[in-house]
Design a protein around this motif. Structure first.
Motif, PDB file in Angstrom:
ATOM      1  N   SER A 117       0.973  -1.005   0.031  1.00 17.43           N
ATOM      2  CA  SER A 117       0.254   0.069   0.019  1.00 17.43           C
ATOM      3  C   SER A 117       0.830   1.331   0.077  1.00 17.43           C
ATOM      4  O   SER A 117       1.819   1.210   0.650  1.00 17.43           O
ATOM      5  CB  SER A 117      -0.706   0.055   1.211  1.00 17.43           C
ATOM      6  OG  SER A 117      -1.654   1.258   1.065  1.00 17.43           O
ATOM      7  N   ASN A 118       0.377   2.215  -0.700  1.00 18.00           N
ATOM      8  CA  ASN A 118       1.067   3.627  -0.582  1.00 18.00           C
ATOM      9  C   ASN A 118       0.364   4.615   0.458  1.00 18.00           C
ATOM     10  O   ASN A 118       0.748   5.557   0.460  1.00 18.00           O
ATOM     11  CB  ASN A 118       0.708   4.360  -1.787  1.00 18.00           C
ATOM     12  CG  ASN A 118       1.099   5.487  -2.313  1.00 18.00           C
ATOM     13  OD1 ASN A 118       2.481   5.734  -1.797  1.00 18.00           O
ATOM     14  ND2 ASN A 118       0.390   6.718  -2.573  1.00 18.00           N
ATOM     15  N   THR A 119      -0.368   3.991   1.094  1.00 13.38           N
ATOM     16  CA  THR A 119      -0.931   4.667   2.450  1.00 13.38           C
ATOM     17  C   THR A 119      -0.076   5.277   3.336  1.00 13.38           C
ATOM     18  O   THR A 119       0.849   4.650   3.594  1.00 13.38           O
ATOM     19  CB  THR A 119      -2.115   3.690   3.274  1.00 13.38           C
ATOM     20  OG1 THR A 119      -2.901   4.765   3.975  1.00 13.38           O
ATOM     21  CG2 THR A 119      -1.249   2.902   4.086  1.00 13.38           C
ATOM     22  N   SER A 120      -0.511   6.506   3.983  1.00  9.33           N
ATOM     23  CA  SER A 120       0.181   7.311   4.830  1.00  9.33           C
ATOM     24  C   SER A 120      -0.495   7.305   5.914  1.00  9.33           C
ATOM     25  O   SER A 120       0.257   7.766   6.939  1.00  9.33           O
ATOM     26  CB  SER A 120       0.648   8.704   4.247  1.00  9.33           C
ATOM     27  OG  SER A 120      -0.657   9.471   4.041  1.00  9.33           O
ATOM     28  N   SER A 121      -1.605   6.828   6.055  1.00  6.66           N
ATOM     29  CA  SER A 121      -2.392   7.009   7.235  1.00  6.66           C
ATOM     30  C   SER A 121      -3.370   5.832   7.874  1.00  6.66           C
ATOM     31  O   SER A 121      -3.923   5.941   8.896  1.00  6.66           O
ATOM     32  CB  SER A 121      -3.231   8.508   7.254  1.00  6.66           C
ATOM     33  OG  SER A 121      -4.306   8.101   6.171  1.00  6.66           O
ATOM     34  N   ILE A 122      -3.472   4.620   7.049  1.00  8.92           N
ATOM     35  CA  ILE A 122      -4.148   3.664   7.447  1.00  8.92           C
ATOM     36  C   ILE A 122      -3.316   2.678   7.629  1.00  8.92           C
ATOM     37  O   ILE A 122      -2.529   2.263   7.137  1.00  8.92           O
ATOM     38  CB  ILE A 122      -5.188   3.436   6.041  1.00  8.92           C
ATOM     39  CG1 ILE A 122      -6.093   4.614   5.805  1.00  8.92           C
ATOM     40  CG2 ILE A 122      -5.908   2.124   6.488  1.00  8.92           C
ATOM     41  CD1 ILE A 122      -6.576   4.333   4.444  1.00  8.92           C
TER      42      ILE A 122
END
Length: 171
Positions: A117-122
């Motif tokens: 994932s590229n998520t920064s907050s999840i």
């Protein structure tokens, strides 16, 4: 450890197309997916322009630039990612949307493939819970530039080590 030769990137925006470009420049076969045909067209144009710019600045050779463009495929069909060794999502930062995508990818891609994932907050752990392979969902892209991607390996209960780095390629 799994050998990564083909990746899928879901999301043709700035980050997704940048990840696809870096991977292709480093010799990986890449499937870039977006449900929006216009987003895919913009991504293809952006990647081509960026690679041409790197060639004109002599940061890439003509051969590497041409080879990179040859490694890229664009699709609006998620099933085209079925043979990928690694799939990186770079879509909207909404947990339920990402979890739905991970569940769908879990059914499509091969059993040995890694999801990222590229998520920064999840939480990666929460995203992984949407799959039957939480031990194969383990890192996030921290930053990306034309020559490299920084990867944070996220380890949690049931996690495997999946180390994946794009190294600056000298030619």
């Amino acid at each position: 450890m799994i050998e990564i030769t083909t990746i899928g990137v879901v999301g043709g925006g700035q980050m997704g197309s940048g990840i696809a470009q870096v991977a292709a420049v480093h010799g990986l076969d890449v499937w870039l997916h977006d449900t929006d045909a216009d987003a895919l067209t913009r991504a293809q144009k952006s990647i081509s322009t960026n690679i041409q710019r790197l060639v004109s600045k002599r940061q890439l050779s003509q051969a590497v630039g041409a080879d990179a463009l040859g490694h890229l495929r664009y699709t609006s069909n998620l099933e085209d990612l079925c043979a990928a060794d690694l799939v990186i999502e770079a879509i909207v930062e909404i947990e339920d949307v990402k979890k739905k995508l991970f569940a769908e990818l879990d059914r499509i891609i091969k059993g040995s493939a890694i999801l990222a994932s590229n998520t920064s907050s999840i939480s990666i752990t929460r995203l992984a819970s949407a799959t039957s392979r939480p031990h194969q969902v383990s890192f996030r892209i921290l930053e990306r530039n034309i020559n490299s991607c920084a990867i944070k390996v996220v380890r949690f209960a049931d996690s495997m080590f999946a180390i994946f780095r794009f190294l600056h390629k000298k030619d």
